[in-house]
Design a protein around this motif. Structure first.
Motif, PDB file in Angstrom:
ATOM      1  N   ARG A   1       0.827  -1.202   0.000  1.00 14.41           N
ATOM      2  CA  ARG A   1       0.000   0.000   0.000  1.00 14.41           C
ATOM      3  C   ARG A   1       0.864   1.256   0.000  1.00 14.41           C
ATOM      4  O   ARG A   1       0.522   2.263  -0.623  1.00 14.41           O
ATOM      5  CB  ARG A   1      -0.935  -0.014   1.210  1.00 14.41           C
TER       6      ARG A   1
ATOM      7  N   GLN B   1      -0.449  -4.433   3.663  1.00 13.34           N
ATOM      8  CA  GLN B   1      -0.835  -5.443   2.672  1.00 13.34           C
ATOM      9  C   GLN B   1       0.332  -5.796   1.756  1.00 13.34           C
ATOM     10  O   GLN B   1       0.233  -5.771   0.528  1.00 13.34           O
ATOM     11  CB  GLN B   1      -2.035  -4.951   1.861  1.00 13.34           C
TER      12      GLN B   1
ATOM     13  N   ARG C   1       3.015  -7.921  -0.226  1.00 19.46           N
ATOM     14  CA  ARG C   1       3.197  -9.201  -0.898  1.00 19.46           C
ATOM     15  C   ARG C   1       4.549  -9.149  -1.595  1.00 19.46           C
ATOM     16  O   ARG C   1       4.862  -8.190  -2.295  1.00 19.46           O
ATOM     17  CB  ARG C   1       2.090  -9.444  -1.928  1.00 19.46           C
TER      18      ARG C   1
ATOM     19  N   SER D   1       4.194 -12.525   2.968  1.00 19.36           N
ATOM     20  CA  SER D   1       3.068 -11.601   3.130  1.00 19.36           C
ATOM     21  C   SER D   1       3.016 -11.134   4.579  1.00 19.36           C
ATOM     22  O   SER D   1       3.395 -11.850   5.500  1.00 19.36           O
ATOM     23  CB  SER D   1       1.746 -12.263   2.724  1.00 19.36           C
TER      24      SER D   1
ATOM     25  N   GLU E   1       2.317  -7.160   7.081  1.00 23.93           N
ATOM     26  CA  GLU E   1       2.062  -5.716   7.103  1.00 23.93           C
ATOM     27  C   GLU E   1       3.338  -4.888   7.020  1.00 23.93           C
ATOM     28  O   GLU E   1       3.277  -3.670   6.931  1.00 23.93           O
ATOM     29  CB  GLU E   1       1.288  -5.331   8.366  1.00 23.93           C
TER      30      GLU E   1
END
Length: 207
Positions: free
Chosen positions: A109, A125, A127, A150, A152
């Motif tokens: 993000r 988010q 990845r 994955s 935060e």
């Protein structure tokens, strides 16, 4: 000219040095007051929290001395902060590749990076995927699948080829799925160091 006027003229001439000094002092005071003060509004630099430029739907590219593409960082919005020489990126996408063909891909993000996208911190988010080729002699298989991460928060060093996190993270590779409170993954060796409480199943590559 009578004696009275001579007396007035002599007194005026005697007063000229005093008046000149007073005028000089007044001009000096005005000059000091008008000059920009260090840290004052007239000479103020941009605040550390304020970017000096902003780009939209922009791309940062890094190439090696031979002109080969090493890293590409895309962002929906990129702001540069001169106090720290850092970039703050919204809707970040990162792709990096080394001379051996190993690749790193990530999206988040938002994130923060230096101007050459050498070290990138991703938040929200996140990845990421690392396609690795373990160094000869490491004893690790070279046919292992990509490592997927994955969480935060992740930090990717595209020079050292290291993916790390000091927050909760999930790692998936082939038939392994593990969750840990922290991680350090060395793409060159293919070795993952899991930190804190670890939950899941990890099938180590055959030596």
């Amino acid at each position: 000219m009578n004696a009275r006027w001579w007396l007035v003229l002599e007194r005026a001439q005697a007063a000229l040095p005093v008046l000149g000094a007073a005028a000089l002092a007044g001009f000096t005071w005005w000059l000091v007051q008008s000059s920009p003060r260090e840290g004052g509004a007239s000479g103020a630099k941009p605040a550390a929290s304020a970017p000096d430029y902003e780009l939209h739907r922009a791309r940062i590219v890094r190439v090696d001395p031979q002109g080969r593409l090493e890293a590409v960082l895309d962002g929906d919005r990129i702001r540069h902060f001169p106090a720290t020489e850092r970039l703050l990126v919204d809707e970040l996408t990162l792709a990096a590749r080394d001379a051996k063909g190993q690749s790193l891909h990530a999206q988040a993000r938002e994130g923060e990076a230096d101007q050459r996208a050498e070290v990138v911190t991703l938040r929200g988010q996140v990845r990421a995927q690392a396609v690795s080729y373990p160094e000869p002699g490491s004893g690790l298989r070279r046919d292992v699948g990509p490592a997927n991460f994955s969480g935060e928060g992740l930090r990717i060093d595209t020079r050292a080829r290291v993916v790390s996190s000091n927050t909760a993270v999930k790692m998936e590779q082939d038939h392994s799925v593990v969750r840990a409170q922290g991680l350090r993954y060395d793409q060159n060796s293919g070795v993952a160091q899991l930190q804190g409480r670890v939950v899941g199943q990890y099938d180590a590559p055959t030596r």
